[in-house]
Design a protein around this motif. Structure first.
Motif, PDB file in Angstrom:
ATOM      1  N   MET A   1       3.270   4.508  -3.191  1.00  0.00           N
ATOM      2  CA  MET A   1       1.949   4.541  -2.571  1.00  0.00           C
ATOM      3  C   MET A   1       0.857   4.119  -3.550  1.00  0.00           C
ATOM      4  O   MET A   1      -0.164   3.550  -3.172  1.00  0.00           O
ATOM      5  CB  MET A   1       1.647   5.945  -2.021  1.00  0.00           C
ATOM      6  N   GLN A   2       1.102   4.385  -4.859  1.00  0.00           N
ATOM      7  CA  GLN A   2       0.097   4.023  -5.862  1.00  0.00           C
ATOM      8  C   GLN A   2       0.046   2.514  -6.096  1.00  0.00           C
ATOM      9  O   GLN A   2      -0.896   2.008  -6.699  1.00  0.00           O
ATOM     10  CB  GLN A   2       0.376   4.779  -7.167  1.00  0.00           C
ATOM     11  N   ALA A   3       1.070   1.800  -5.597  1.00  0.00           N
ATOM     12  CA  ALA A   3       1.052   0.347  -5.725  1.00  0.00           C
ATOM     13  C   ALA A   3       0.036  -0.274  -4.761  1.00  0.00           C
ATOM     14  O   ALA A   3      -0.360  -1.419  -4.926  1.00  0.00           O
ATOM     15  CB  ALA A   3       2.444  -0.217  -5.462  1.00  0.00           C
ATOM     16  N   LEU A   4      -0.379   0.503  -3.764  1.00  0.00           N
ATOM     17  CA  LEU A   4      -1.380   0.015  -2.807  1.00  0.00           C
ATOM     18  C   LEU A   4      -2.748   0.561  -3.199  1.00  0.00           C
ATOM     19  O   LEU A   4      -2.841   1.653  -3.765  1.00  0.00           O
ATOM     20  CB  LEU A   4      -1.033   0.501  -1.399  1.00  0.00           C
ATOM     21  N   SER A   5      -3.812  -0.180  -2.864  1.00  0.00           N
ATOM     22  CA  SER A   5      -5.151   0.356  -3.130  1.00  0.00           C
ATOM     23  C   SER A   5      -5.438   1.423  -2.078  1.00  0.00           C
ATOM     24  O   SER A   5      -4.863   1.393  -0.990  1.00  0.00           O
ATOM     25  CB  SER A   5      -6.198  -0.751  -3.046  1.00  0.00           C
ATOM     26  N   PRO A   6      -6.315   2.382  -2.408  1.00  0.00           N
ATOM     27  CA  PRO A   6      -6.666   3.412  -1.419  1.00  0.00           C
ATOM     28  C   PRO A   6      -7.205   2.785  -0.131  1.00  0.00           C
ATOM     29  O   PRO A   6      -6.932   3.273   0.962  1.00  0.00           O
ATOM     30  CB  PRO A   6      -7.756   4.226  -2.115  1.00  0.00           C
ATOM     31  N   GLU A   7      -7.939   1.673  -0.273  1.00  0.00           N
ATOM     32  CA  GLU A   7      -8.511   0.998   0.897  1.00  0.00           C
ATOM     33  C   GLU A   7      -7.406   0.421   1.774  1.00  0.00           C
ATOM     34  O   GLU A   7      -7.431   0.547   2.999  1.00  0.00           O
ATOM     35  CB  GLU A   7      -9.455  -0.136   0.471  1.00  0.00           C
TER      36      GLU A   7
END
Ligand code: HEC
Length: 113
Positions: A62-68
């Motif tokens: 999940m950290q590979a994706l931006s929060p947005e």
């Protein structure tokens, strides 16, 4: 009826309303969102997020994706796949809360354990 009594009745009717209104823009209800994540999202991603119909959602992935981007996926789904959009149930702030939870407080850290 005495005016003072009427005044008191009005006051007692109004007070609970102002108490609710005072809450105003309530911050996301963590308990509701956590239940939704592990149960509703969990129905596809697994109750422990280890995957099922949908892929596993471990913290590191999940950290590979931006929060947005994560918030967008949660609210709008992934077109052409079984991943539904949740905007009818989740406000922007609530989807953002889940995205943040997936990235920082996710019970499943990694699949490499
Ligand atoms: C009906 C089944 C279903 C439900 C319910 C569901 N998902 Fe999904 N989800 C999927 C599928 C299938 C994919 C993979 C889509 C694809 O092929 O790219 C996916 C993909 C994702 C991804 C992208 C994963 C990645 O590594 O690219 C995220 C993040 C995600 N879902 C989060 C959620 C969240 C949060 C919820 C609950 C609010 C949820 N999903 C509910 C089926 C579901």
């Amino acid at each position: 009826m005495l005016p003072s009594a009427r005044f008191l009745i009005c006051l007692s009717l109004l007070l609970p309303l102002t108490a609710v209104a005072g809450d105003g823009e309530a911050s996301p209800d963590a308990e509701r969102l956590e239940t939704l994540l592990y149960q509703d999202c969990g129905s596809c991603h697994g109750m422990t997020l280890r995957g099922g119909l949908g892929p596993a959602l471990p913290r590191d992935r999940m950290q590979a994706l931006s929060p947005e981007a994560l918030t967008h996926i949660i609210r709008h789904g992934i077109p052409g796949t079984a991943m539904p959009g949740w905007q009818a149930l989740l406000s922007e702030a609530e989807a953002r809360w889940i995205a943040d939870h997936l990235q920082t407080d996710n019970r499943l850290k990694t699949l490499d354990d």
